[in-house]
Structure formats: C-alpha cells, structure tokens
Design an enzyme around this catalytic site. Structure first.
Site, PDB file in Angstrom:
ATOM      1  CG  HIS A  25       5.891 -83.871  68.839  1.00  0.00           C
ATOM      2  ND1 HIS A  25       7.157 -83.864  68.300  1.00  0.00           N
ATOM      3  CD2 HIS A  25       5.841 -82.848  69.731  1.00  0.00           C
ATOM      4  CE1 HIS A  25       7.857 -82.898  68.861  1.00  0.00           C
ATOM      5  NE2 HIS A  25       7.095 -82.260  69.720  1.00  0.00           N
ATOM      6  CG  ASP A  45       1.356 -77.662  73.746  1.00  0.00           C
ATOM      7  OD1 ASP A  45       1.932 -77.886  72.670  1.00  0.00           O
ATOM      8  OD2 ASP A  45       1.706 -76.764  74.539  1.00  0.00           O
TER       9      ASP A  45
HETATM   10  C1  SDX Z   1       4.622 -78.318  70.352  1.00  0.00           C
HETATM   11  O1  SDX Z   1       8.393 -79.465  67.428  1.00  0.00           O
HETATM   12  C2  SDX Z   1       8.400 -79.405  68.769  1.00  0.00           C
HETATM   13  O2  SDX Z   1       9.297 -79.883  69.447  1.00  0.00           O
HETATM   14  C3  SDX Z   1       7.224 -78.624  69.355  1.00  0.00           C
HETATM   15  C4  SDX Z   1       7.050 -78.739  70.869  1.00  0.00           C
HETATM   16  C5  SDX Z   1       8.164 -78.019  71.621  1.00  0.00           C
HETATM   17  O3  SDX Z   1       8.429 -78.370  72.769  1.00  0.00           O
HETATM   18  O4  SDX Z   1       8.660 -77.000  71.067  1.00  0.00           O
HETATM   19  O5  SDX Z   1       7.037 -80.106  71.238  1.00  0.00           O
HETATM   20  C6  SDX Z   1       5.743 -78.073  71.313  1.00  0.00           C
HETATM   21  O6  SDX Z   1       4.424 -77.531  69.463  1.00  0.00           O
HETATM   22  C7  SDX Z   1       3.836 -79.592  70.477  1.00  0.00           C
HETATM   23  C8  SDX Z   1       2.765 -79.763  69.335  1.00  0.00           C
HETATM   24  C9  SDX Z   1       1.548 -78.889  69.685  1.00  0.00           C
HETATM   25  N1  SDX Z   1       0.610 -78.866  68.550  1.00  0.00           N
HETATM   26  C10 SDX Z   1      -0.582 -79.496  68.616  1.00  0.00           C
HETATM   27  O7  SDX Z   1      -0.948 -80.182  69.580  1.00  0.00           O
HETATM   28  C11 SDX Z   1      -1.469 -79.273  67.400  1.00  0.00           C
HETATM   29  C12 SDX Z   1      -2.078 -80.607  66.956  1.00  0.00           C
HETATM   30  N2  SDX Z   1      -0.992 -81.428  66.393  1.00  0.00           N
HETATM   31  C13 SDX Z   1      -0.909 -81.498  64.955  1.00  0.00           C
HETATM   32  O8  SDX Z   1      -1.289 -80.347  64.262  1.00  0.00           O
HETATM   33  C14 SDX Z   1       0.372 -82.186  64.459  1.00  0.00           C
HETATM   34  O9  SDX Z   1       0.520 -83.330  65.194  1.00  0.00           O
HETATM   35  C15 SDX Z   1       1.678 -81.409  64.439  1.00  0.00           C
HETATM   36  C16 SDX Z   1       1.565 -80.144  63.708  1.00  0.00           C
HETATM   37  C17 SDX Z   1       2.164 -81.161  65.822  1.00  0.00           C
HETATM   38  C18 SDX Z   1       2.718 -82.287  63.734  1.00  0.00           C
HETATM   39  O10 SDX Z   1       2.195 -82.599  62.506  1.00  0.00           O
HETATM   40  P1  SDX Z   1       3.105 -83.101  61.275  1.00  0.00           P
HETATM   41  O11 SDX Z   1       4.359 -83.705  61.777  1.00  0.00           O
HETATM   42  O12 SDX Z   1       3.203 -81.995  60.296  1.00  0.00           O
HETATM   43  O13 SDX Z   1       2.240 -84.287  60.716  1.00  0.00           O
HETATM   44  P2  SDX Z   1       0.941 -84.132  59.845  1.00  0.00           P
HETATM   45  O14 SDX Z   1       0.237 -82.843  60.211  1.00  0.00           O
HETATM   46  O15 SDX Z   1       1.309 -84.335  58.434  1.00  0.00           O
HETATM   47  O16 SDX Z   1       0.019 -85.342  60.375  1.00  0.00           O
HETATM   48  C19 SDX Z   1       0.357 -86.688  60.001  1.00  0.00           C
HETATM   49  C20 SDX Z   1      -0.927 -87.471  60.104  1.00  0.00           C
HETATM   50  C21 SDX Z   1      -2.078 -86.820  59.338  1.00  0.00           C
HETATM   51  O17 SDX Z   1      -2.988 -87.851  58.963  1.00  0.00           O
HETATM   52  P3  SDX Z   1      -3.004 -88.293  57.389  1.00  0.00           P
HETATM   53  O18 SDX Z   1      -3.371 -87.034  56.614  1.00  0.00           O
HETATM   54  O19 SDX Z   1      -1.601 -88.802  57.099  1.00  0.00           O
HETATM   55  O20 SDX Z   1      -4.085 -89.352  57.346  1.00  0.00           O
HETATM   56  O21 SDX Z   1      -1.360 -87.512  61.475  1.00  0.00           O
HETATM   57  C22 SDX Z   1      -2.629 -86.858  61.584  1.00  0.00           C
HETATM   58  C23 SDX Z   1      -2.774 -85.970  60.374  1.00  0.00           C
HETATM   59  O22 SDX Z   1      -4.156 -85.787  60.086  1.00  0.00           O
HETATM   60  N3  SDX Z   1      -2.567 -86.032  62.794  1.00  0.00           N
HETATM   61  C24 SDX Z   1      -3.616 -85.777  63.582  1.00  0.00           C
HETATM   62  C25 SDX Z   1      -3.110 -84.957  64.608  1.00  0.00           C
HETATM   63  N4  SDX Z   1      -1.801 -84.735  64.404  1.00  0.00           N
HETATM   64  C26 SDX Z   1      -1.467 -85.402  63.277  1.00  0.00           C
HETATM   65  N5  SDX Z   1      -4.902 -86.151  63.507  1.00  0.00           N
HETATM   66  C27 SDX Z   1      -5.714 -85.679  64.512  1.00  0.00           C
HETATM   67  N6  SDX Z   1      -5.305 -84.887  65.534  1.00  0.00           N
HETATM   68  C28 SDX Z   1      -4.023 -84.514  65.596  1.00  0.00           C
HETATM   69  N7  SDX Z   1      -3.623 -83.721  66.597  1.00  0.00           N
END
Ligand code: SDX
Length: 382
Positions: free
Chosen positions: A265, A319
């Site tokens: 998140h 989710d």
């Molecule tokens: C919702 O914003 C809100 O409030 C949204 C929400 C709401 O109520 O409106 O809460 C609802 O959208 C919840 C999120 C649903 N999305 C997912 O479940 C999709 C999977 N999650 C990721 O794509 C990610 O966690 C995000 C997009 C939600 C947030 O990502 P960020 O803040 O942009 O962080 P990032 O993508 O830069 O990740 C940081 C690190 C990375 O590793 P490094 O490259 O630094 O080594 O964390 C890792 C990422 O690879 N990482 C994950 C991961 N999420 C982050 N690795 C594996 N699986 C994941 N799900």
C-alpha cells in the site's frame, strides 16, 4: 532530487505531496489506523450501517435518529432509474466488462438530471445522493441483462445492500449476507486521497460537474494497482488448486519481481486495518458458505508474504480479504470492483463537495527535459 527555492522537487506518484486538507478520513500508515471523522473503522464496521457512514462522511458528524431516517428516505427516493436508463442497460453489449458498463451508466445518468450543471453545494449533494442511490440498480441490472434475465426494480423498503442483492439474485438475501455486504461497503467508503478520489478532485477543481468527477473516479478505480486488485486476488486464488502450491507460487512471483495483488500500500506500512477486519469476516463467511479452502489459501499466501516481505512493510491491503468475502457472498468475480464503486461513491462525492468549499484548480508543474530552440525542418528535408 531535492527541492530548492527556484527549483521545486519532482515527487513521482505524489507519494510525499499533501495536496489539500480534509476532515473525512484519517490514515496512520505506520500504525495501521483508519478513522472516518475520528471514529475508528473497526467501531464503524461493528456498529454502523453504510447509510449512516455516508451521512458521517458528508456531514462530518453522526446523524441523530431522525436525521438518519430523513437521509435514508432521501436515498431510497432516488433508487429508481430514469426510464431511458433501462433501455440503455438493455442495449449494452452483454460481453462488456461490468466496470466499463458502470462507468458508462453513471456518466449517462447526467443526461437525465436537470441539475447536472447546477453547481451549488445543495445541488451537488442531491446529485451525490442520486449517483449513490442509483448505482446498485445499474450494476445489478446490467448483470441481469448480460445473463438474459428480466430487470428487477429497486425496492425502497430495503437498505442499499439488501436492495442490491435482491435485484442481483432475484430473491431477498439472508440477513447475514446483507449485513456482510453492508459492512464491506462501510470498509470501502472512503480512504483519503487515493488515486480515484484525487482524480475526481482534479475534475471537480475545474468547476466541472459531479457526474464528470465520479466518472473520472470510476475509470481510475478500475486499474489493478487500485480498486481492480480485488478481482486480481480472486483470479490468483482460482489459479491455485491447493494450499500446497502456495509457497512455490508466491516465491516464484517475488523472484520475478512480480506484484502479489492484494498486498502492499502507498500509505500503510503496517497491516491495513480494513484487512484486519475483513480477514476475520472472510474466515466466518468462508466457513458459513463452504469456501474454507479459499480462506486457507489466502491465509497461507499471507504467511509466506509475511516471511518474505513483511519486514519491508508489505502487508495485506483491503483488497486481499475483500475478494474472499465477496466470493463467499456469491458475487461474480467481475462484480468485485463495481462493489468498490458502489461504496466509494460516498468518498468521491464527499471529497468533491468538501474540496469545492475552498476550491483551487489542480494543475501541477512538469520538469521539461526536451530540447530548446529546435528548427522546424520542412518535411522534404527530413
Ligand atoms: C487500494 O491509496 C489507497 O488508499 C488505495 C486503497 C483505497 O482504499 O482507495 O487503499 C485501495 O488501491 C489498495 C491497493 C490495491 N493494489 C494492489 O493490491 C496491487 C498490488 N500492490 C502494489 O502494486 C503496490 O503495493 C501499490 C501500488 C499498492 C503501492 O505501491 P507503491 O507505493 O507505488 O510502492 P512501490 O510499487 O514502489 O513498491 C515499493 C516496493 C517495491 O520493491 P523494490 O522495487 O523497492 O525492491 O515494494 C514492493 C515493490 O516491488 N512491492 C511489492 C508489492 N507492493 C509493493 N512486491 C510484491 N507484491 C506487492 N504487492
């Protein structure tokens, strides 16, 4: 890149930018706390209803008994769809994805609202009630249309969750199922400046209209990095045949630097408090509906993820367990994100009305990296 007086910093994804103030949702990402107008989300999930929660978010206080009764009547009075909307639903391609359908249908509601371009706070609240109240009939009857079933009109004697499930399934849900959906709607109602809410503010800040702002938000919510994640989680669970496959599957995804949907998140670096509640909920619903295996696989995925990336602050988000909950309630997978629309109408409308009180056009800067003083070369010389 660090900001200087003359050179503002580039904040990719606006992760560190506070775009405005709001009194609707408080999120503590480090502690895993979510409050709607100061009331903890767990207290609301246990004690409130979706209609009461909408009132809380829009009026920034809980309603008295009579205020809630009046608000509930206002919502139910707007359940019915304008006649031409039924024709529109009936003419949508049966193969259309429900998110494309609901984005189209909410947008089309504007064509039948004489106040569509009236911008007073009062008119915006009335339009917000119309969008909120009509979305259940739009989603449920598009699903009936695509399945070749007759339309069912909304029943004004029912709350939104009950009315929705009755239209969707052609029979009244059990109190347990209706309550389960009502709680899910409470948990999904608002969440600060998430991508879809912020998108709606960009639209409303131009003094465009509420229908355009909510249409923007629906399109934004659809993405799998945002509201679309709940469907992606369910597809993952359906892909796995047994709990024994989970460890290799999760580790393979992580090794390939692929995202595990339902985890991580932008704000929460602790357990999403909505997931905390939904986890317990999903377990109970799974047991009640014979879906234990889905829940067992979900909790096994969580165990492996906790070992692998828990230290990086990557935990289940709203989710992850909403997927199992919606599946146990009996919803088709491609109706999961439309459920998010149904609930988040509350947050989108509330934030648009709140932002307009001190409106400022949202228009960030861009750091230009292209050439300067480039010559125009005639096409025959290129
Ligand atoms: C919702 O914003 C809100 O409030 C949204 C929400 C709401 O109520 O409106 O809460 C609802 O959208 C919840 C999120 C649903 N999305 C997912 O479940 C999709 C999977 N999650 C990721 O794509 C990610 O966690 C995000 C997009 C939600 C947030 O990502 P960020 O803040 O942009 O962080 P990032 O993508 O830069 O990740 C940081 C690190 C990375 O590793 P490094 O490259 O630094 O080594 O964390 C890792 C990422 O690879 N990482 C994950 C991961 N999420 C982050 N690795 C594996 N699986 C994941 N799900």
């Amino acid at each position: 890149m660090t900001a200087t007086a003359s050179k503002p910093m580039i904040d990719k994804g606006l992760a560190s930018t506070i775009a405005a103030e709001s009194a609707m949702s408080y999120i503590d990402g480090e502690k895993g706390v979510l409050e709607y107008v100061g009331i903890d989300i767990d207290d609301l999930a246990r004690n409130s209803t979706f209609e009461e929660t909408v009132y809380l978010l829009w009026h920034l206080r809980l309603p008295t008994k009579s205020e809630l009764e009046t608000f509930s009547q206002q919502i139910r009075a707007e359940y019915e769809l304008p006649e031409p909307m039924w024709d529109l639903i009936g003419n949508l391609p049966k193969t259309a994805s429900p998110m494309h359908a609901i984005r189209t249908l909410i947008s089309a509601l504007a064509l039948h609202d004489p106040e569509a371009d009236v911008h007073s706070p009062e008119a915006n609240t009335r339009k917000g009630i119309r969008i909120l109240a009509k979305t259940p009939a739009l989603i449920a009857n598009f699903d009936r249309h695509r399945k070749g079933l007759d339309f069912i009109k909304p029943d004004k004697s029912m709350d939104m969750a009950t009315a929705f499930l009755t239209m969707l399934n052609g029979e009244k849900p059990t109190d347990t199922m209706a309550k389960a959906l009502d709680v899910c709607l409470i948990l999904h109602a608002d969440h600060g400046f998430n991508a879809s809410t912020f998108a709606s503010l960009v639209t409303i800040s131009t003094l465009s209209d509420m229908y355009s702002a909510v249409t923007t938000a629906v399109g934004t919510l659809k993405g799998p990095l945002h509201g679309g994640a709940n469907e992606a989680v369910m597809h993952t669970l359906k892909e796995l045949n047994d709990v024994s496959e989970v460890e290799d599957w999760v580790k393979g995804k992580l090794e390939r630097k692929e995202r595990i949907m339902g985890f991580g998140h932008r704000v929460y670096k602790a357990y999403d408090p909505r997931a905390t509640y939904l986890k317990t909920f999903a377990k109970q619903l799974a047991e009640d509906t014979g879906n234990q295996k889905l829940y067992e696989m979900s909790s096994r995925i969580e165990e492996i993820m906790d070992e692998a990336v828990g230290s990086k602050g990557i935990y289940p988000n709203v989710d992850f367990y909403s997927a199992t909950s919606y599946y146990a309630i009996g919803l088709d997978i491609d109706l999961f994100t439309p459920m998010f629309v149904l609930a988040r109408n509350a947050g989108w409308v509330g934030h648009c009305i709140e932002y307009l009180e001190g409106n400022k056009l949202i228009r960030p800067r861009c750091e230009y990296t292209g050439p300067h003083k480039a010559p125009y070369v005639p096409i025959n010389e290129r």
